[in-house]
Design an enzyme around this catalytic site. Structure first.
Site, PDB file in Angstrom:
ATOM      1  N   CYS A 145      12.764   1.361   0.352  1.00  0.00           N
ATOM      2  CA  CYS A 145      11.738   1.267   1.384  1.00  0.00           C
ATOM      3  C   CYS A 145      11.468  -0.223   1.555  1.00  0.00           C
ATOM      4  CB  CYS A 145      10.519   2.081   0.951  1.00  0.00           C
ATOM      5  SG  CYS A 145       8.926   1.286   0.950  1.00  0.00           S
ATOM      6  N   THR A 158       3.262   4.060   0.876  1.00  0.00           N
ATOM      7  CA  THR A 158       4.318   4.173   1.882  1.00  0.00           C
ATOM      8  C   THR A 158       4.957   5.565   1.885  1.00  0.00           C
ATOM      9  OG1 THR A 158       5.992   3.481   0.305  1.00  0.00           O
ATOM     10  CG2 THR A 158       4.975   1.735   1.638  1.00  0.00           C
ATOM     11  N   TRP A 193      12.752   2.968 -11.322  1.00  0.00           N
ATOM     12  CA  TRP A 193      11.847   2.723 -12.453  1.00  0.00           C
ATOM     13  C   TRP A 193      12.550   2.981 -13.783  1.00  0.00           C
ATOM     14  CZ3 TRP A 193       8.370  -0.473 -11.628  1.00  0.00           C
ATOM     15  CH2 TRP A 193       7.526  -0.435 -10.508  1.00  0.00           C
ATOM     16  N   ARG A 230       0.845  -1.201   0.000  1.00  0.00           N
ATOM     17  CA  ARG A 230       0.000   0.000   0.000  1.00  0.00           C
ATOM     18  C   ARG A 230       0.877   1.246   0.000  1.00  0.00           C
ATOM     19  NH1 ARG A 230      -2.431  -0.128   6.162  1.00  0.00           N
ATOM     20  NH2 ARG A 230      -0.460  -0.040   7.253  1.00  0.00           N
ATOM     21  N   CYS A 244       8.255  -1.723   0.137  1.00  0.00           N
ATOM     22  CA  CYS A 244       8.231  -1.661  -1.332  1.00  0.00           C
ATOM     23  C   CYS A 244       9.192  -2.704  -1.887  1.00  0.00           C
ATOM     24  CB  CYS A 244       8.651  -0.284  -1.836  1.00  0.00           C
ATOM     25  SG  CYS A 244       7.864   1.083  -0.995  1.00  0.00           S
TER      26      CYS A 244
HETATM   27  C1  LIG Z   1       9.922  -1.522  -7.109  1.00  0.00           C
HETATM   28  C2  LIG Z   1       9.143  -0.390  -6.494  1.00  0.00           C
HETATM   29  C3  LIG Z   1       8.126  -0.691  -5.604  1.00  0.00           C
HETATM   30  C4  LIG Z   1       7.381   0.354  -5.035  1.00  0.00           C
HETATM   31  N1  LIG Z   1       6.407   0.046  -4.136  1.00  0.00           N
HETATM   32  C5  LIG Z   1       5.705   1.029  -3.562  1.00  0.00           C
HETATM   33  C6  LIG Z   1       4.694   0.762  -2.590  1.00  0.00           C
HETATM   34  O1  LIG Z   1       4.447  -0.393  -2.250  1.00  0.00           O
HETATM   35  N2  LIG Z   1       4.031   1.804  -2.035  1.00  0.00           N
HETATM   36  C7  LIG Z   1       4.306   3.099  -2.385  1.00  0.00           C
HETATM   37  O2  LIG Z   1       3.665   4.008  -1.845  1.00  0.00           O
HETATM   38  N3  LIG Z   1       5.249   3.390  -3.300  1.00  0.00           N
HETATM   39  C8  LIG Z   1       5.950   2.403  -3.889  1.00  0.00           C
HETATM   40  N4  LIG Z   1       6.915   2.709  -4.804  1.00  0.00           N
HETATM   41  C9  LIG Z   1       7.055   4.085  -5.263  1.00  0.00           C
HETATM   42  C10 LIG Z   1       6.042   4.365  -6.402  1.00  0.00           C
HETATM   43  O3  LIG Z   1       6.065   3.339  -7.373  1.00  0.00           O
HETATM   44  C11 LIG Z   1       6.319   5.661  -7.140  1.00  0.00           C
HETATM   45  O4  LIG Z   1       7.645   5.647  -7.598  1.00  0.00           O
HETATM   46  C12 LIG Z   1       6.098   6.893  -6.284  1.00  0.00           C
HETATM   47  O5  LIG Z   1       4.798   6.874  -5.771  1.00  0.00           O
HETATM   48  C13 LIG Z   1       6.309   8.192  -7.091  1.00  0.00           C
HETATM   49  O6  LIG Z   1       5.406   8.201  -8.164  1.00  0.00           O
HETATM   50  P1  LIG Z   1       5.528   9.169  -9.403  1.00  0.00           P
HETATM   51  O7  LIG Z   1       4.199   9.770  -9.614  1.00  0.00           O
HETATM   52  O8  LIG Z   1       6.685  10.070  -9.244  1.00  0.00           O
HETATM   53  O9  LIG Z   1       5.771   8.214 -10.670  1.00  0.00           O
HETATM   54  P2  LIG Z   1       6.414   6.794 -10.702  1.00  0.00           P
HETATM   55  O10 LIG Z   1       5.374   5.772 -10.376  1.00  0.00           O
HETATM   56  O11 LIG Z   1       7.670   6.786  -9.884  1.00  0.00           O
HETATM   57  O12 LIG Z   1       6.776   6.617 -12.235  1.00  0.00           O
HETATM   58  C14 LIG Z   1       7.947   7.218 -12.827  1.00  0.00           C
HETATM   59  C15 LIG Z   1       7.675   7.450 -14.319  1.00  0.00           C
HETATM   60  O13 LIG Z   1       7.444   6.204 -14.961  1.00  0.00           O
HETATM   61  C16 LIG Z   1       6.405   6.325 -15.942  1.00  0.00           C
HETATM   62  N5  LIG Z   1       5.337   5.392 -15.583  1.00  0.00           N
HETATM   63  C17 LIG Z   1       4.522   5.413 -14.509  1.00  0.00           C
HETATM   64  N6  LIG Z   1       3.720   4.352 -14.491  1.00  0.00           N
HETATM   65  C18 LIG Z   1       4.027   3.629 -15.598  1.00  0.00           C
HETATM   66  C19 LIG Z   1       3.549   2.405 -16.128  1.00  0.00           C
HETATM   67  N7  LIG Z   1       2.608   1.680 -15.517  1.00  0.00           N
HETATM   68  N8  LIG Z   1       4.068   1.969 -17.291  1.00  0.00           N
HETATM   69  C20 LIG Z   1       5.024   2.668 -17.922  1.00  0.00           C
HETATM   70  N9  LIG Z   1       5.550   3.824 -17.455  1.00  0.00           N
HETATM   71  C21 LIG Z   1       5.059   4.294 -16.303  1.00  0.00           C
HETATM   72  C22 LIG Z   1       5.947   7.759 -15.924  1.00  0.00           C
HETATM   73  O14 LIG Z   1       6.626   8.449 -16.940  1.00  0.00           O
HETATM   74  C23 LIG Z   1       6.397   8.251 -14.564  1.00  0.00           C
HETATM   75  O15 LIG Z   1       6.664   9.628 -14.565  1.00  0.00           O
HETATM   76  C24 LIG Z   1       7.688   1.689  -5.365  1.00  0.00           C
HETATM   77  C25 LIG Z   1       8.733   1.989  -6.246  1.00  0.00           C
HETATM   78  C26 LIG Z   1       9.464   0.961  -6.805  1.00  0.00           C
HETATM   79  C27 LIG Z   1      10.601   1.293  -7.736  1.00  0.00           C
END
Ligand SMILES: Cc1cc2nc3c(=O)[nH]c(=O)nc-3n(C[C@H](O)[C@H](O)[C@H](O)COP(=O)(O)OP(=O)(O)OC[C@H]3O[C@@H](n4cnc5c(N)ncnc54)[C@H](O)[C@@H]3O)c2cc1C
Length: 590
Positions: A395, A170, A181, A168, A398
């Site tokens: 984290c 975090t 990513w 969820r 995560c």
């Molecule tokens: C392995 C991993 C696990 C994580 N687990 C959690 C968790 O359990 N709980 C939590 O709160 N956060 C978690 N995070 C963090 C979360 O995924 C996001 O990175 C964070 O919320 C910031 O989001 P953001 O809006 O900056 O975009 P991000 O989700 O970080 O995405 C970065 C960029 O990737 C591209 N993108 C986004 N989604 C997609 C997609 N589906 N397909 C293709 N491109 C895409 C977009 O250009 C985006 O700007 C995790 C991160 C990682 C790397």
């Protein structure tokens, strides 16, 4: 499916693939509804599937330096709120990301032998059947798609409860998360030599039926997505899926599948963090619709990728069923016959339901061209790199779910590509970690599909209740477009234009454009005639322009309606209608 077609596996041939991938979005939703109770039962009520062994704390990020601030450690993950120090500790990212519940170290061989029923010495709680939880066989297998969790000799990892650590929100975000990513998507850079000219160019079989279109839509969006994302940042109007006519030129099915698996996993993580979201200022856990809209709703192809992963895992789980039921000797719980039998029955309940929708994904089309083996090796190595990248996630929670899910997809790929394989007549045994990861990843995807359905309902409700900012923007755009194309209301309904039959005939006051009777009487007949003629010419031009614009207008309406129908058919959020029928306002005439 002819052999020739199968060998030409790098050609995206929706027709041939669809033979085995003819599941529409709504079929997958229905399957999910049907299978969810069994999956929940399996992952929530068995000790085997509710605990996972993972090495979370003894591995360093192998790709960049943890200490230079570019790492994924929680210490250098940028926190989302500026005023995080002002909010209670329990709501801060640093706390939310920590693991909860008991943790038990992997027991040494001696402890396993001496206390086969309690090798963990009750550290996970008295009621946990430890013989269902401990992993006895530590051997690696080079057919693995993931770095096996037991690879490191330094630590065998810890057993943690998945139920106590739900995936969820975090608060983990910022440069650390983005860097991981980015690195994951960079892995989708297969060597060009992996795609021989003959196999990658040309022949694209046109999809025939709606199911073919489904699969094509799913596959299409994948390869160019990253480029489009970048372009879109500069120009928000860049389409989600560009049709260049060269779609298939340098991309093959394997590369697309790799991208889709990653993007679908990303979408699933985003869905969970939006669904189980903590408002860090009020401390309330609740679904966050804006989070969903900004990360998923606006990006239908991300949702497509999520469904794609669901289809992929359904296929793997269905394929695994016969192996598990045939291998009666597969023991889930060494020391507890009843739990062992109950766990087996629950697993088989899931695999049987998964097999109820046949032809979901045809893995036999992958890795079958001349370069098959090296491409497969490339694919596997990249997947391993993604597994290793999980050690850069800053984290704990995560990282736990990131590792579990990459292991889950790795296990699915192993089942799809290593079982029934002429090179390996004996199917490889899946380790406990892999089984747990596979079924829990499937449970995650199912829960994402369910959450997306609910989110979609919320968005529809919100749209019905008020004009959303997007709609406003949309209407503004339409107005601008109307200004350019000048298709006034009256032009759409020319019969409302009243043209006098003779110059001397009085014009109804309704059509005089506010001219007063007195003024009219002061005018000469000639002036009256000229004014009227001008109006007639104006009306005539408007009518002609309207007629000329009509085919374009009808075409735009048809395209927009077909697009909406398509979105509805594949189960994606339906965009608002871009046109409406209106009675022309008489005041507006001329
Ligand atoms: C392995 C991993 C696990 C994580 N687990 C959690 C968790 O359990 N709980 C939590 O709160 N956060 C978690 N995070 C963090 C979360 O995924 C996001 O990175 C964070 O919320 C910031 O989001 P953001 O809006 O900056 O975009 P991000 O989700 O970080 O995405 C970065 C960029 O990737 C591209 N993108 C986004 N989604 C997609 C997609 N589906 N397909 C293709 N491109 C895409 C977009 O250009 C985006 O700007 C995790 C991160 C990682 C790397």
């Amino acid at each position: 499916q002819s052999q020739d077609e199968a060998q030409d596996s790098c050609v995206i041939s929706p027709k041939s693939i669809v033979g085995d991938a003819c599941a529409s979005f709504s079929t997958l939703d229905r399957l999910n509804q049907n299978i969810r109770p069994a999956v929940n039962d399996l992952t929530h009520s068995t000790d085997f599937f509710s605990h996972y062994r993972v090495n979370l704390f003894h591995k360093r990020c192998p790709f960049w330096n943890d200490e230079n601030g570019m790492c994924g450690n929680i210490a250098c993950a940028v926190e989302t709120l500026d005023n995080e120090k002002d909010i209670p500790l329990v709501w801060r990212a640093s706390e939310l990301g920590k693991l909860e519940g008991p943790r038990a170290k992997h027991p040494g061989k001696r402890a396993q032998k001496e206390r086969p029923l309690k090798p963990l010495q009750g550290k996970l709680g008295d009621n946990v059947g430890e013989s269902c939880v401990v992993e006895y066989d530590d051997e690696c297998d080079d057919r693995d798609y993931c770095v096996p969790e037991d690879e490191s000799a330094a630590s065998k990892g810890d057993y943690v409860s998945l139920l106590r650590n739900p995936e969820r929100y975090t608060g983990y975000a910022g440069d650390g998360a983005r860097q991981v990513w980015d690195a994951i998507y960079r892995e989708n850079c297969f060597q060009r030599s992996s795609f021989p000219h003959a196999a990658s160019l040309g022949k694209t079989t046109k999809p025939k039926g709606p199911a073919a279109m489904d699969f094509k839509a799913v596959i299409d969006a994948a390869g160019r997505q990253q480029n489009l994302e970048q372009q879109r940042q500069q120009n928000p109007l860049t389409p989600f899926v560009a049709k260049t006519g060269l779609e298939y030129e340098d991309e093959c099915l394997e590369k697309r599948v790799f991208y889709k698996v990653m993007s679908g996993m990303h979408a699933s993580i985003s869905t969970h963090l939006c669904w189980d979201f903590l408002n860090q200022t009020t401390g309330q856990w609740q679904p966050n619709v804006n989070c969903y809209v900004n990360r998923l709703h606006k990006f239908p192809e991300r949702i497509s990728n999520l469904y794609f992963n669901y289809a992929l895992l359904t296929r793997a789980i269905a394929k695994l069923g016969p192996y598990l039921s045939r291998h009666e000797d597969y023991t889930f719980c060494m020391g507890d016959r009843d739990q062992d039998a109950a766990t087996r029955a629950k697993v088989l309940a899931v695999t049987e339901k998964a097999a109820s929708v046949p032809h979901i994904f045809d893995e036999s089309l992958m890795f079958t061209n001349g370069e098959g083996p090296s491409l497969k090796e490339d694919f596997r190595n990249r997947f391993r790199n993604v597994s290793r990248l999980m050690d850069c996630v800053g984290c704990d929670k995560c990282r736990l779910w990131g590792k579990l899910q990459t292991a889950g997809y790795g296990a699915a790929l192993k089942v799809l590509f290593e079982f029934d394989n002429s090179e390996n007549p004996e199917p490889p045994v899946l380790k406990r970690t892999e089984l747990v990861a596979l079924f829990n990843t499937y449970a995650r995807l199912g829960s994402s599909l369910e959450a997306i359905q609910k989110f979609r309902g919320m968005v529809e409700e919100a749209e019905a209740a008020e004009v959303t900012p997007d709609q406003k923007k949309f209407e503004e755009r339409i107005k601008e477009a109307e200004k350019i194309n000048v298709i006034p209301d009256r032009a759409k309904k020319p019969h409302h234009v009243v043209v006098p039959s003779s110059p001397s005939e009085p014009v109804s006051s309704e059509h005089v454009d506010g001219e007063g009777e007195e003024e009219k009487q002061d005018r000469t007949v000639k002036e009256e005639f000229e004014a009227e003629l001008q109006r007639v010419m104006k009306a005539f031009k408007i009518v002609i322009r309207g007629y000329l614009g009509l085919p374009g207008l009808l075409w735009n309406i048809a395209i927009s309606e077909l697009n909406r129908l398509w979105q509805f058919y594949i189960g994606l959020p339906v965009s608002p209608r871009t046109w409406r029928l209106e009675r022309p306002s008489l005041n507006d005439e001329l």
